[in-house]
Design a protein around this motif. Structure first.
Motif, PDB file in Angstrom:
ATOM      1  N   PRO A   1      51.234  20.841  52.596  1.00 52.81           N
ATOM      2  CA  PRO A   1      52.534  20.832  51.909  1.00 52.81           C
ATOM      3  C   PRO A   1      53.556  21.733  52.588  1.00 52.81           C
ATOM      4  O   PRO A   1      53.201  22.732  53.220  1.00 52.81           O
ATOM      5  N   THR A   2      54.822  21.369  52.436  1.00 56.90           N
ATOM      6  CA  THR A   2      55.914  22.164  53.002  1.00 56.90           C
ATOM      7  C   THR A   2      56.711  22.880  51.921  1.00 56.90           C
ATOM      8  O   THR A   2      57.754  23.471  52.210  1.00 56.90           O
ATOM      9  N   SER A   3      56.217  22.827  50.698  1.00 55.46           N
ATOM     10  CA  SER A   3      56.866  23.571  49.615  1.00 55.46           C
ATOM     11  C   SER A   3      55.907  24.627  49.086  1.00 55.46           C
ATOM     12  O   SER A   3      54.680  24.461  49.163  1.00 55.46           O
ATOM     13  N   ILE A   4      56.462  25.705  48.574  1.00 62.67           N
ATOM     14  CA  ILE A   4      55.656  26.828  48.077  1.00 62.67           C
ATOM     15  C   ILE A   4      56.052  27.104  46.635  1.00 62.67           C
ATOM     16  O   ILE A   4      57.228  27.343  46.337  1.00 62.67           O
ATOM     17  N   SER A   5      55.086  27.050  45.745  1.00 62.07           N
ATOM     18  CA  SER A   5      55.326  27.380  44.340  1.00 62.07           C
ATOM     19  C   SER A   5      54.481  28.587  43.973  1.00 62.07           C
ATOM     20  O   SER A   5      53.435  28.841  44.577  1.00 62.07           O
ATOM     21  N   HIS A   6      54.932  29.332  42.981  1.00 63.20           N
ATOM     22  CA  HIS A   6      54.195  30.536  42.601  1.00 63.20           C
ATOM     23  C   HIS A   6      54.523  30.915  41.160  1.00 63.20           C
ATOM     24  O   HIS A   6      55.552  30.524  40.604  1.00 63.20           O
ATOM     25  N   ARG A   7      53.647  31.694  40.592  1.00 60.42           N
ATOM     26  CA  ARG A   7      53.862  32.239  39.253  1.00 60.42           C
ATOM     27  C   ARG A   7      54.677  33.516  39.357  1.00 60.42           C
ATOM     28  O   ARG A   7      54.980  33.977  40.454  1.00 60.42           O
ATOM     29  N   PRO A   8      55.060  34.135  38.234  1.00 60.09           N
ATOM     30  CA  PRO A   8      55.823  35.387  38.293  1.00 60.09           C
ATOM     31  C   PRO A   8      55.045  36.491  39.007  1.00 60.09           C
ATOM     32  O   PRO A   8      53.817  36.477  39.064  1.00 60.09           O
ATOM     33  N   ALA A   9      55.767  37.424  39.575  1.00 60.74           N
ATOM     34  CA  ALA A   9      55.148  38.526  40.306  1.00 60.74           C
ATOM     35  C   ALA A   9      54.239  39.342  39.393  1.00 60.74           C
ATOM     36  O   ALA A   9      54.560  39.569  38.221  1.00 60.74           O
ATOM     37  N   PRO A  10      53.106  39.811  39.902  1.00 59.50           N
ATOM     38  CA  PRO A  10      52.179  40.602  39.087  1.00 59.50           C
ATOM     39  C   PRO A  10      52.668  42.041  38.940  1.00 59.50           C
ATOM     40  O   PRO A  10      53.564  42.496  39.663  1.00 59.50           O
TER      41      PRO A  10
ATOM     42  N   VAL B   1      59.702  33.141  53.382  1.00 55.66           N
ATOM     43  CA  VAL B   1      58.758  32.162  53.908  1.00 55.66           C
ATOM     44  C   VAL B   1      59.142  30.759  53.463  1.00 55.66           C
ATOM     45  O   VAL B   1      59.182  29.814  54.267  1.00 55.66           O
ATOM     46  N   ALA B   2      59.434  30.583  52.170  1.00 61.12           N
ATOM     47  CA  ALA B   2      59.774  29.262  51.641  1.00 61.12           C
ATOM     48  C   ALA B   2      61.014  28.698  52.332  1.00 61.12           C
ATOM     49  O   ALA B   2      61.078  27.504  52.662  1.00 61.12           O
TER      50      ALA B   2
ATOM     51  N   PRO C   1      61.868  28.270  67.499  1.00 64.57           N
ATOM     52  CA  PRO C   1      61.133  29.504  67.805  1.00 64.57           C
ATOM     53  C   PRO C   1      60.368  29.993  66.574  1.00 64.57           C
ATOM     54  O   PRO C   1      60.770  29.748  65.430  1.00 64.57           O
ATOM     55  N   ALA C   2      59.261  30.677  66.827  1.00 61.65           N
ATOM     56  CA  ALA C   2      58.471  31.224  65.724  1.00 61.65           C
ATOM     57  C   ALA C   2      59.269  32.297  64.986  1.00 61.65           C
ATOM     58  O   ALA C   2      59.955  33.116  65.608  1.00 61.65           O
ATOM     59  N   HIS C   3      59.166  32.286  63.677  1.00 63.37           N
ATOM     60  CA  HIS C   3      59.729  33.368  62.859  1.00 63.37           C
ATOM     61  C   HIS C   3      58.570  34.250  62.421  1.00 63.37           C
ATOM     62  O   HIS C   3      57.604  33.772  61.808  1.00 63.37           O
ATOM     63  N   VAL C   4      58.634  35.526  62.737  1.00 66.98           N
ATOM     64  CA  VAL C   4      57.516  36.443  62.510  1.00 66.98           C
ATOM     65  C   VAL C   4      57.877  37.456  61.437  1.00 66.98           C
ATOM     66  O   VAL C   4      58.942  38.095  61.497  1.00 66.98           O
ATOM     67  N   ILE C   5      56.999  37.609  60.467  1.00 66.24           N
ATOM     68  CA  ILE C   5      57.113  38.648  59.438  1.00 66.24           C
ATOM     69  C   ILE C   5      55.996  39.650  59.702  1.00 66.24           C
ATOM     70  O   ILE C   5      54.817  39.296  59.665  1.00 66.24           O
ATOM     71  N   THR C   6      56.355  40.884  59.980  1.00 62.36           N
ATOM     72  CA  THR C   6      55.383  41.915  60.349  1.00 62.36           C
ATOM     73  C   THR C   6      55.153  42.839  59.161  1.00 62.36           C
ATOM     74  O   THR C   6      56.052  43.573  58.750  1.00 62.36           O
TER      75      THR C   6
END
Length: 282
Positions: A151-160, A173-174, A185-190
């Motif tokens: 999948p190319t979509s990201i779903s999530h619940r509320p933050a813990p 990211v989404a 080009p690659a996008h990098v999160i460090t």
């Protein structure tokens, strides 16, 4: 648990190594020194099909392009002696991996000493070998196939409770996934540069999930590359000699560059394999 986004349970430091490949012959970590031994001479004499295959692989390497589909050579039905000789001739390079395909099929991938040449063993869900191939490609087609339906979509619940920065990271990211196009080009999160709590990391891993591909590159140190459950999102972790994570990142890209053969690699590998062929097989 070890530090980092994608982790191995205690006692499973080798979780990234290859699955058993049933009846397939072991792909040993040897170079081509075997070919110079007296015991190899008789093996080479009776393995005519290997001698015929090598120039075809060289020709494929001389014309292969970085962004083109690879070329497959089916060695499933070759005699065991030929398969062993191919294993010894190609040796083992820096990159190994496993990809989960459809219908319970797994693809074990090992790069040869010659970059851009791969040994691919396909097994079914009970571990039986159903295919054995040599592939000339920047990265095996089986890996791309495994990732194609993600999948190319990201779903999530509320933050813990205890979360600090996971929600902005997920939003980043989404957005990158939604707008990614092949060749970008690659996008990098460090994560080394972000204040991320354990709750952040756990929630991020749970949200993205685990994907169908795992790779290990052993060049100057170890790099472990794991597909997440979102398309084009990869966990890329670098380890030191003590197996401690020294750089922990997410990459949004087609496939991380640490696993891919460059176009100049094909030409270098063609020259090297031709030298081996002319020295030992003619």
């Amino acid at each position: 648990m070890k530090a980092g986004l994608w982790v191995s349970p205690e006692g499973e430091d080798e979780a990234m190594t290859m699955m058993p490949i049933g009846a397939a012959p072991p792909l040993r970590a040897r170079g081509v020194d075997f070919l110079a031994t007296s015991s190899a001479e008789e093996t080479i004499r009776r393995c005519a099909r290997t001698a015929m295959l090598l120039p075809e692989i060289v020709d494929a390497l001389e014309t292969q392009k970085f962004d083109q589909p690879g070329r497959l050579f089916d060695i499933t039905d070759l005699p065991d002696d030929d398969k062993e000789l191919i294993t010894q001739t190609l040796g083992e390079g820096e990159v190994t991996g496993i990809a989960a395909l459809s219908n319970g099929i797994s693809a074990e991938m090992k790069e040869a000493v010659m970059a851009g040449v791969w040994r691919i063993c396909l097994t079914n869900d009970d571990g039986r070998l159903i295919g054995d191939y040599i592939e000339v490609a920047s990265i095996p087609g089986a890996l791309r196939e495994a990732c194609s339906g993600m999948p190319t979509s990201i779903s999530h619940r509320p933050a813990p409770a205890g979360a600090m920065n996971v929600m902005p990271v997920l939003a980043e990211v989404a957005d990158r996934v939604a707008h990614y196009r092949g060749g970008d080009p690659a996008h990098v999160i460090t994560f080394s540069l972000l204040p991320m709590s354990p709750e952040d990391m756990t929630f991020l891993q749970e949200t993205l999930g685990a994907g169908p591909v795992r790779l290990t590159s052993r060049g100057y140190g170890t790099c472990r590359i794991v597909a997440t459950g979102a398309r084009n999102v990869w966990s890329v972790q670098f380890y030191n000699a003590m197996d401690t994570i020294i750089l922990d990142t997410l990459e949004i890209c087609d496939i991380p560059s640490g696993a891919i053969a460059a176009e100049e690699d094909f030409r270098d590998s063609a020259a090297r394999l031709r030298d081996i062929e002319e020295a030992y097989f003619k």
